[in-house]
Motif scaffolding. Structure first.
Motif, PDB file in Angstrom:
ATOM      1  N   LEU A   1      -9.257  -9.040  -1.252  1.00  0.00           N
ATOM      2  CA  LEU A   1      -8.319  -8.035  -0.725  1.00  0.00           C
ATOM      3  C   LEU A   1      -7.069  -8.697  -0.185  1.00  0.00           C
ATOM      4  O   LEU A   1      -5.944  -8.176  -0.348  1.00  0.00           O
ATOM      5  CB  LEU A   1      -9.028  -7.237   0.392  1.00  0.00           C
ATOM      6  N   CYS A   2      -7.232  -9.867   0.425  1.00  0.00           N
ATOM      7  CA  CYS A   2      -6.080 -10.613   0.936  1.00  0.00           C
ATOM      8  C   CYS A   2      -5.170 -11.070  -0.212  1.00  0.00           C
ATOM      9  O   CYS A   2      -3.940 -10.984  -0.117  1.00  0.00           O
ATOM     10  CB  CYS A   2      -6.565 -11.808   1.747  1.00  0.00           C
ATOM     11  N   LEU A   3      -5.783 -11.530  -1.297  1.00  0.00           N
ATOM     12  CA  LEU A   3      -4.990 -11.941  -2.460  1.00  0.00           C
ATOM     13  C   LEU A   3      -4.243 -10.760  -3.065  1.00  0.00           C
ATOM     14  O   LEU A   3      -3.066 -10.875  -3.445  1.00  0.00           O
ATOM     15  CB  LEU A   3      -5.902 -12.577  -3.501  1.00  0.00           C
ATOM     16  N   ARG A   4      -4.924  -9.620  -3.161  1.00  0.00           N
ATOM     17  CA  ARG A   4      -4.262  -8.430  -3.722  1.00  0.00           C
ATOM     18  C   ARG A   4      -3.100  -7.986  -2.849  1.00  0.00           C
ATOM     19  O   ARG A   4      -1.999  -7.662  -3.348  1.00  0.00           O
ATOM     20  CB  ARG A   4      -5.291  -7.301  -3.842  1.00  0.00           C
ATOM     21  N   ALA A   5      -3.300  -7.987  -1.518  1.00  0.00           N
ATOM     22  CA  ALA A   5      -2.222  -7.584  -0.607  1.00  0.00           C
ATOM     23  C   ALA A   5      -1.069  -8.585  -0.662  1.00  0.00           C
ATOM     24  O   ALA A   5       0.115  -8.193  -0.653  1.00  0.00           O
ATOM     25  CB  ALA A   5      -2.767  -7.484   0.816  1.00  0.00           C
ATOM     26  N   SER A   6      -1.368  -9.867  -0.725  1.00  0.00           N
ATOM     27  CA  SER A   6      -0.315 -10.888  -0.798  1.00  0.00           C
ATOM     28  C   SER A   6       0.518 -10.712  -2.056  1.00  0.00           C
ATOM     29  O   SER A   6       1.764 -10.845  -2.041  1.00  0.00           O
ATOM     30  CB  SER A   6      -0.939 -12.284  -0.762  1.00  0.00           C
ATOM     31  N   SER A   7      -0.151 -10.417  -3.157  1.00  0.00           N
ATOM     32  CA  SER A   7       0.574 -10.227  -4.420  1.00  0.00           C
ATOM     33  C   SER A   7       1.518  -9.032  -4.351  1.00  0.00           C
ATOM     34  O   SER A   7       2.685  -9.106  -4.771  1.00  0.00           O
ATOM     35  CB  SER A   7      -0.429 -10.055  -5.559  1.00  0.00           C
ATOM     36  N   LYS A   8       1.040  -7.922  -3.809  1.00  0.00           N
ATOM     37  CA  LYS A   8       1.856  -6.709  -3.775  1.00  0.00           C
ATOM     38  C   LYS A   8       3.028  -6.834  -2.802  1.00  0.00           C
ATOM     39  O   LYS A   8       4.161  -6.438  -3.115  1.00  0.00           O
ATOM     40  CB  LYS A   8       0.985  -5.502  -3.399  1.00  0.00           C
ATOM     41  N   ILE A   9       2.789  -7.388  -1.619  1.00  0.00           N
ATOM     42  CA  ILE A   9       3.891  -7.469  -0.656  1.00  0.00           C
ATOM     43  C   ILE A   9       4.893  -8.546  -1.093  1.00  0.00           C
ATOM     44  O   ILE A   9       6.094  -8.458  -0.786  1.00  0.00           O
ATOM     45  CB  ILE A   9       3.384  -7.732   0.766  1.00  0.00           C
ATOM     46  N   ARG A  10       4.445  -9.566  -1.849  1.00  0.00           N
ATOM     47  CA  ARG A  10       5.395 -10.566  -2.361  1.00  0.00           C
ATOM     48  C   ARG A  10       6.323  -9.915  -3.372  1.00  0.00           C
ATOM     49  O   ARG A  10       7.545 -10.145  -3.356  1.00  0.00           O
ATOM     50  CB  ARG A  10       4.621 -11.718  -2.985  1.00  0.00           C
ATOM     51  N   GLU A  11       5.757  -9.108  -4.247  1.00  0.00           N
ATOM     52  CA  GLU A  11       6.606  -8.397  -5.214  1.00  0.00           C
ATOM     53  C   GLU A  11       7.562  -7.453  -4.501  1.00  0.00           C
ATOM     54  O   GLU A  11       8.748  -7.337  -4.885  1.00  0.00           O
ATOM     55  CB  GLU A  11       5.727  -7.598  -6.182  1.00  0.00           C
ATOM     56  N   PHE A  12       7.044  -6.754  -3.440  1.00  0.00           N
ATOM     57  CA  PHE A  12       7.900  -5.834  -2.691  1.00  0.00           C
ATOM     58  C   PHE A  12       9.056  -6.574  -2.030  1.00  0.00           C
ATOM     59  O   PHE A  12      10.224  -6.147  -2.106  1.00  0.00           O
ATOM     60  CB  PHE A  12       7.048  -5.114  -1.628  1.00  0.00           C
ATOM     61  N   LEU A  13       8.791  -7.717  -1.410  1.00  0.00           N
ATOM     62  CA  LEU A  13       9.846  -8.464  -0.733  1.00  0.00           C
ATOM     63  C   LEU A  13      10.846  -9.052  -1.745  1.00  0.00           C
ATOM     64  O   LEU A  13      12.061  -9.086  -1.496  1.00  0.00           O
ATOM     65  CB  LEU A  13       9.236  -9.566   0.127  1.00  0.00           C
TER      66      LEU A  13
END
Length: 269
Positions: A217-229
């Motif tokens: 879940l941490c990896l999935r969240a990191s991926s999505k917020i990195r794309e968002f930023l």
């Protein structure tokens, strides 16, 4: 045979009484013949003892004929015997009924005794049951206290490691927005709790099962917020974008995203 009554005063008796007393005594103490009989001998042996009898003294003092007095006593005894027999015959039915009632009472008392013995035995069994219930109650009370303590501890652990299903769906499939930020904060709390208590509860199966899921879940969240930023950073390069407004509405508002990446996934930051 001559008899002498010691300590027997006859000086105050009338003159005609003394000869009669002598005759009575001679009659009782004299032998019926030359040789005498065993009854006379027994009577002669008992006369000294009879001198001390108050009733004999009174009879002799009054000058009563002993033979007539003996016959009178026998008649009275016979009359009393007949009266008692008659009285018994008159009350025989009542006595038999009383005897029957007494026997009935004995039977009732015997039954009561049996009932009381059985009741005592039942009370003993009830007492044993009460003691067993008290023991079970104490045991249940102790188990309940232990369960309450364990429940409090488990509740803390559950609250610390379990991620709500709605938060998981939002992190994995939801859009990055304010709700996503709230869910990411909750996930970050669970990750922090796991790291702090991992040594203390490392043997718990829940920790062993939840840790891989939190990592994914941490990896999935990191991926999505990195794309968002990255998308927001690219927007800054556009000439038509107001950088001040973008910084205030995005970067300041979602600055936790950057902290999350630095702390949980430095490679993506």
């Amino acid at each position: 045979m001559d008899l002498v009554f010691e300590d027997f005063d006859t000086t105050n008796e009338p003159d005609d009484v003394a000869p009669r007393q002598a005759n009575d005594i001679n009659y009782v103490g004299s032998t019926g013949g030359g040789g005498g009989s065993s009854d006379d001998d027994d009577a002669a042996e008992q006369l000294p003892d009879m001198q001390n009898d108050e009733l004999i003294k009174e009879v002799l003092t009054k000058g009563i004929d002993l033979r007539l007095y003996s016959q009178q006593i026998e008649q009275e005894l016979s009359q009393l015997e007949e009266e008692q027999l008659t009285n018994y015959e008159q009350h025989e039915a009542a006595l038999l009924e009383l005897d029957s009632e007494i026997r009935g009472c004995d039977d009732v008392l015997a039954n009561m005794e049996k009932l009381l013995v059985n009741f005592k035995s039942s009370l003993g069994a009830i007492n044993n049951d009460i003691q067993a219930l008290q023991s079970d109650s104490l045991s249940m009370s102790m188990r309940l206290k232990n369960r309450v303590v364990a429940e409090k501890q488990l509740d803390k652990i559950i609250q610390g490691v379990v991620v709500p299903p709605e938060a998981v769906r939002t992190i994995c499939d939801g859009d990055v927005n304010e709700k996503y930020l709230e869910c990411l904060i909750e996930v970050n709390k669970r990750i922090a709790y796991m790291r702090v208590h991992s040594k203390q509860h490392r043997k718990l199966k829940a920790f062993q099962e939840i840790q891989p899921e939190l990592d994914r879940l941490c990896l999935r969240a990191s991926s999505k917020i990195r794309e968002f930023l990255l998308d927001k950073i690219n927007d800054l390069r556009s000439l038509n974008t107001n950088a001040h407004v973008l910084q205030k509405s995005v970067f300041l508002k979602y600055r936790f995203f950057n902290h999350f990446l630095i702390e949980r996934h430095p490679e993506a930051a």
